[in-house]
Motif scaffolding. Structure first.
Motif, PDB file in Angstrom:
ATOM      1  N   PRO A  94       0.794  -1.452  -0.058  1.00 56.19           N
ATOM      2  CA  PRO A  94      -0.096   0.030   0.125  1.00 56.19           C
ATOM      3  C   PRO A  94       0.800   1.161  -0.062  1.00 56.19           C
ATOM      4  CG  PRO A  94      -0.730  -1.596   1.648  1.00 56.19           C
ATOM      5  CD  PRO A  94       0.584  -2.048   1.151  1.00 56.19           C
ATOM      6  N   ALA A  95       1.835   1.197   0.819  1.00 54.74           N
ATOM      7  CA  ALA A  95       2.929   2.317   0.774  1.00 54.74           C
ATOM      8  C   ALA A  95       3.542   2.635  -0.560  1.00 54.74           C
ATOM      9  CB  ALA A  95       3.763   2.479   1.797  1.00 54.74           C
ATOM     10  N   MET A  96       3.914   1.551  -1.033  1.00 55.81           N
ATOM     11  CA  MET A  96       4.427   1.744  -2.452  1.00 55.81           C
ATOM     12  C   MET A  96       3.596   2.193  -3.583  1.00 55.81           C
ATOM     13  SD  MET A  96       6.768  -1.899  -2.426  1.00 55.81           S
ATOM     14  CE  MET A  96       7.447  -1.416  -4.370  1.00 55.81           C
ATOM     15  N   GLY A  97       2.033   1.604  -3.340  1.00 57.52           N
ATOM     16  CA  GLY A  97       1.182   2.267  -4.309  1.00 57.52           C
ATOM     17  C   GLY A  97       0.963   3.851  -4.097  1.00 57.52           C
ATOM     18  N   ARG A  98       0.842   4.230  -2.958  1.00 59.09           N
ATOM     19  CA  ARG A  98       0.690   5.892  -2.714  1.00 59.09           C
ATOM     20  C   ARG A  98       1.754   6.408  -3.268  1.00 59.09           C
ATOM     21  NH1 ARG A  98      -1.259   3.571   2.300  1.00 59.09           N
ATOM     22  NH2 ARG A  98       0.665   4.088   3.223  1.00 59.09           N
ATOM     23  N   LEU A  99       3.108   5.968  -3.192  1.00 59.63           N
ATOM     24  CA  LEU A  99       4.238   6.593  -3.841  1.00 59.63           C
ATOM     25  C   LEU A  99       4.197   6.854  -5.334  1.00 59.63           C
ATOM     26  CD1 LEU A  99       7.457   5.451  -1.823  1.00 59.63           C
ATOM     27  CD2 LEU A  99       6.670   7.732  -1.990  1.00 59.63           C
ATOM     28  N   SER A 100       3.786   5.576  -5.851  1.00 61.96           N
ATOM     29  CA  SER A 100       3.699   5.481  -7.327  1.00 61.96           C
ATOM     30  C   SER A 100       2.510   6.324  -7.906  1.00 61.96           C
ATOM     31  CB  SER A 100       3.330   4.029  -7.777  1.00 61.96           C
ATOM     32  OG  SER A 100       2.906   3.738  -9.260  1.00 61.96           O
ATOM     33  N   ARG A 101       1.424   6.482  -7.100  1.00 59.31           N
ATOM     34  CA  ARG A 101       0.459   7.226  -7.679  1.00 59.31           C
ATOM     35  C   ARG A 101       0.824   8.900  -7.427  1.00 59.31           C
ATOM     36  NH1 ARG A 101      -2.422   3.248  -5.178  1.00 59.31           N
ATOM     37  NH2 ARG A 101      -2.647   4.243  -3.434  1.00 59.31           N
ATOM     38  N   ALA A 102       1.399   8.986  -6.346  1.00 58.56           N
ATOM     39  CA  ALA A 102       1.907  10.483  -6.170  1.00 58.56           C
ATOM     40  C   ALA A 102       2.925  11.006  -7.165  1.00 58.56           C
ATOM     41  CB  ALA A 102       2.222  10.668  -4.800  1.00 58.56           C
ATOM     42  N   THR A 103       3.995  10.091  -7.470  1.00 52.25           N
ATOM     43  CA  THR A 103       4.942  10.519  -8.185  1.00 52.25           C
ATOM     44  C   THR A 103       5.121  10.112  -9.854  1.00 52.25           C
ATOM     45  OG1 THR A 103       6.410   8.600  -7.770  1.00 52.25           O
ATOM     46  CG2 THR A 103       6.646  10.514  -6.324  1.00 52.25           C
ATOM     47  N   GLY A 104       4.472   8.789 -10.005  1.00 49.82           N
ATOM     48  CA  GLY A 104       4.474   8.397 -11.355  1.00 49.82           C
ATOM     49  C   GLY A 104       5.678   7.661 -11.602  1.00 49.82           C
ATOM     50  N   VAL A 119      21.882  -6.132  -2.516  1.00 49.30           N
ATOM     51  CA  VAL A 119      20.118  -5.853  -2.230  1.00 49.30           C
ATOM     52  C   VAL A 119      19.479  -6.670  -3.264  1.00 49.30           C
ATOM     53  CG1 VAL A 119      20.378  -3.816  -3.478  1.00 49.30           C
ATOM     54  CG2 VAL A 119      18.581  -3.918  -1.987  1.00 49.30           C
ATOM     55  N   VAL A 120      18.272  -7.087  -2.981  1.00 50.13           N
ATOM     56  CA  VAL A 120      17.690  -8.154  -4.120  1.00 50.13           C
ATOM     57  C   VAL A 120      16.137  -7.518  -3.878  1.00 50.13           C
ATOM     58  CG1 VAL A 120      16.675 -10.370  -4.519  1.00 50.13           C
ATOM     59  CG2 VAL A 120      18.748 -10.442  -3.110  1.00 50.13           C
ATOM     60  N   TYR A 121      15.819  -7.155  -5.280  1.00 49.67           N
ATOM     61  CA  TYR A 121      14.628  -6.445  -5.470  1.00 49.67           C
ATOM     62  C   TYR A 121      13.379  -7.668  -5.356  1.00 49.67           C
ATOM     63  CZ  TYR A 121      17.470  -2.819  -7.165  1.00 49.67           C
ATOM     64  OH  TYR A 121      18.215  -1.596  -7.421  1.00 49.67           O
ATOM     65  N   ILE A 122      12.453  -7.243  -4.649  1.00 50.37           N
ATOM     66  CA  ILE A 122      11.364  -8.388  -4.480  1.00 50.37           C
ATOM     67  C   ILE A 122       9.889  -7.882  -4.700  1.00 50.37           C
ATOM     68  CG2 ILE A 122      12.761  -9.518  -2.578  1.00 50.37           C
ATOM     69  CD1 ILE A 122      10.834  -8.366  -0.755  1.00 50.37           C
ATOM     70  N   HIS A 123       9.924  -6.559  -5.031  1.00 57.33           N
ATOM     71  CA  HIS A 123       8.307  -5.977  -5.187  1.00 57.33           C
ATOM     72  C   HIS A 123       8.678  -4.779  -6.002  1.00 57.33           C
ATOM     73  CE1 HIS A 123       4.510  -5.553  -5.614  1.00 57.33           C
ATOM     74  NE2 HIS A 123       4.124  -4.584  -4.292  1.00 57.33           N
ATOM     75  N   LYS A 124       7.992  -4.191  -7.083  1.00 54.84           N
ATOM     76  CA  LYS A 124       8.029  -3.080  -7.563  1.00 54.84           C
ATOM     77  C   LYS A 124       6.615  -2.558  -8.280  1.00 54.84           C
ATOM     78  CE  LYS A 124       8.887  -5.226 -12.246  1.00 54.84           C
ATOM     79  NZ  LYS A 124       9.845  -4.999 -13.378  1.00 54.84           N
ATOM     80  N   TYR A 125       6.771  -1.238  -8.427  1.00 58.12           N
ATOM     81  CA  TYR A 125       5.600  -0.500  -9.211  1.00 58.12           C
ATOM     82  C   TYR A 125       6.230   0.184 -10.445  1.00 58.12           C
ATOM     83  CZ  TYR A 125       1.692  -0.824  -6.084  1.00 58.12           C
ATOM     84  OH  TYR A 125       0.678  -1.596  -5.286  1.00 58.12           O
ATOM     85  N   ASP A 126       6.212  -0.067 -11.728  1.00 57.66           N
ATOM     86  CA  ASP A 126       6.708   0.312 -12.756  1.00 57.66           C
ATOM     87  C   ASP A 126       6.199   1.892 -12.766  1.00 57.66           C
ATOM     88  OD1 ASP A 126       8.025  -1.779 -13.568  1.00 57.66           O
ATOM     89  OD2 ASP A 126       6.595  -2.664 -14.631  1.00 57.66           O
ATOM     90  N   ALA A 127       7.100   2.784 -13.502  1.00 57.66           N
ATOM     91  CA  ALA A 127       6.831   3.889 -13.712  1.00 57.66           C
ATOM     92  C   ALA A 127       5.401   4.152 -14.676  1.00 57.66           C
ATOM     93  CB  ALA A 127       7.943   4.642 -14.215  1.00 57.66           C
ATOM     94  N   ALA A 128       4.943   5.450 -14.759  1.00 58.51           N
ATOM     95  CA  ALA A 128       3.821   5.648 -15.580  1.00 58.51           C
ATOM     96  C   ALA A 128       4.414   6.283 -17.011  1.00 58.51           C
ATOM     97  CB  ALA A 128       2.931   6.698 -15.114  1.00 58.51           C
ATOM     98  N   PHE A 129       5.646   6.248 -17.225  1.00 59.88           N
ATOM     99  CA  PHE A 129       6.250   6.772 -18.416  1.00 59.88           C
ATOM    100  C   PHE A 129       6.970   5.938 -19.079  1.00 59.88           C
ATOM    101  CE2 PHE A 129       6.376   9.864 -14.725  1.00 59.88           C
ATOM    102  CZ  PHE A 129       5.670  10.900 -15.390  1.00 59.88           C
ATOM    103  N   ASN A 130       6.969   6.094 -20.487  1.00 58.23           N
ATOM    104  CA  ASN A 130       7.836   5.089 -21.289  1.00 58.23           C
ATOM    105  C   ASN A 130       9.099   4.831 -20.989  1.00 58.23           C
ATOM    106  OD1 ASN A 130       5.640   4.457 -22.442  1.00 58.23           O
ATOM    107  ND2 ASN A 130       5.598   5.845 -24.082  1.00 58.23           N
ATOM    108  N   VAL A 247       9.698   9.042   3.276  1.00 60.46           N
ATOM    109  CA  VAL A 247       9.847   9.144   4.656  1.00 60.46           C
ATOM    110  C   VAL A 247       8.593   8.584   5.187  1.00 60.46           C
ATOM    111  CG1 VAL A 247      10.139  10.228   6.872  1.00 60.46           C
ATOM    112  CG2 VAL A 247      11.770  10.606   4.950  1.00 60.46           C
ATOM    113  N   SER A 248       7.277   9.047   4.953  1.00 58.82           N
ATOM    114  CA  SER A 248       5.826   8.962   5.265  1.00 58.82           C
ATOM    115  C   SER A 248       5.719   7.395   5.008  1.00 58.82           C
ATOM    116  CB  SER A 248       5.049   9.877   4.526  1.00 58.82           C
ATOM    117  OG  SER A 248       5.242  10.911   5.117  1.00 58.82           O
ATOM    118  N   ALA A 249       6.078   6.760   3.858  1.00 58.34           N
ATOM    119  CA  ALA A 249       5.952   5.475   3.259  1.00 58.34           C
ATOM    120  C   ALA A 249       6.874   4.574   4.145  1.00 58.34           C
ATOM    121  CB  ALA A 249       6.279   5.438   1.849  1.00 58.34           C
TER     122      ALA A 249
END
Length: 266
Positions: A94-104, A119-130, A247-249
């Motif tokens: 949920p915190a990542m989702g809010r960051l994604s929507r706020a920044t794109g 560091v191992v990447y285990i979850h992500k939200y892709d950018a809204a840009f190409n 920081v809030s996330a």
């Protein structure tokens, strides 16, 4: 002491199996000749290993093309091994989702691979840009050159930090990678004091990232969350907003795990 021949032979066999698995992971479907070349083993050995994997249900062969591919059995094992991370993913998403929507922008979650100090990447939200940074799940990156890694390093205990730094090779990964231990230590101190890590073209040219740690109920940094920007799209006028959002996330995810987001504490 001389090497045990049986041990050496067993180790070589395991390396061949892993090489075949990695070749299968990299290719959606692959023929025997190409696979043996990628795995750097003979076609006879590759075929023998593949047949065993088929028998065990990890690999299947297309009847028409005769090419091989992984089944979902290996994915199932991986998913089960991540069961300990279920709570982390549940509260971080949920915190990542809010960051994604706020920044794109691209949002990533990483955990420490203690064995390799990466560091191992285990979850992500892709950018809204190409045009955006792409970090495939399972990617392993050095701690010293990534915002995610520096966020994890900065907030671990001093003893653990010293042990890890003593083992690490500070390879140059991009134009501004920190390769001097003193410079990295200074940066980790700043990270700890302000509550977030930052890197500008230290891991990849043309990219900058900001990351915060996520703490568990014991106060240990068990993960880190980041925003990644192409340099040209980073808005310096919004810097304070980015930091506040990040920081809030981190606070929200930490508190959901029973932890407390902290700055500059031992």
């Amino acid at each position: 002491m001389a090497d045990n021949p049986a041990k050496t032979e067993n180790a070589a066999a395991v390396l061949k199996v892993l090489a075949v698995l990695e070749a299968l992971v990299e290719s959606r479907q692959i023929g025997l000749a190409d696979l043996s070349q990628k795995a750097m083993t003979s076609k006879t050995t590759a075929h023998r290993l593949l047949q065993t994997m088929v028998d065990l249900g990890y690999v299947e062969q297309d009847a028409e093309t005769e090419k091989y591919r992984l089944t979902l059995k290996l994915f199932s094992l991986g998913a089960r091994s991540l069961s300990d991370q279920a709570d982390l993913l549940r509260v971080a998403d949920p915190a990542m989702g809010r960051l994604s929507r706020a920044t794109g922008e691209s949002i990533n979650l990483g955990v420490l691979d203690s064995r390799e100090d990466k560091v191992v990447y285990i979850h992500k939200y892709d950018a809204a840009f190409n045009l955006a940074m792409k970090s495939p799940l399972g990617l392993r990156n050095p701690l010293h050159s990534t915002a995610l890694g520096k966020a994890l390093l900065a907030f671990c205990s001093k003893g653990e930090q010293e042990e890890r730094l003593a083992r690490m090779v500070l390879d140059r990964r991009a134009p501004r990678t920190m390769t001097e231990r003193a410079a990295l230590l200074s940066d980790l101190e700043k990270t700890r004091a302000r509550g977030y890590a930052e890197e500008v073209e230290e891991s990849e040219a043309g990219v900058r990232c900001m990351a915060v740690p996520i703490f568990n109920h014991l106060g240990h940094p068990i993960a880190a969350m980041s925003i990644s920007f192409p340099l040209f799209r980073f808005d310096e006028a919004r810097r304070a907003d980015y930091v506040e959002l990040l920081v809030s996330a981190g606070k929200a995810a930490s508190e959901a795990l029973g932890g407390r987001f902290r700055l500059g504490e031992e």
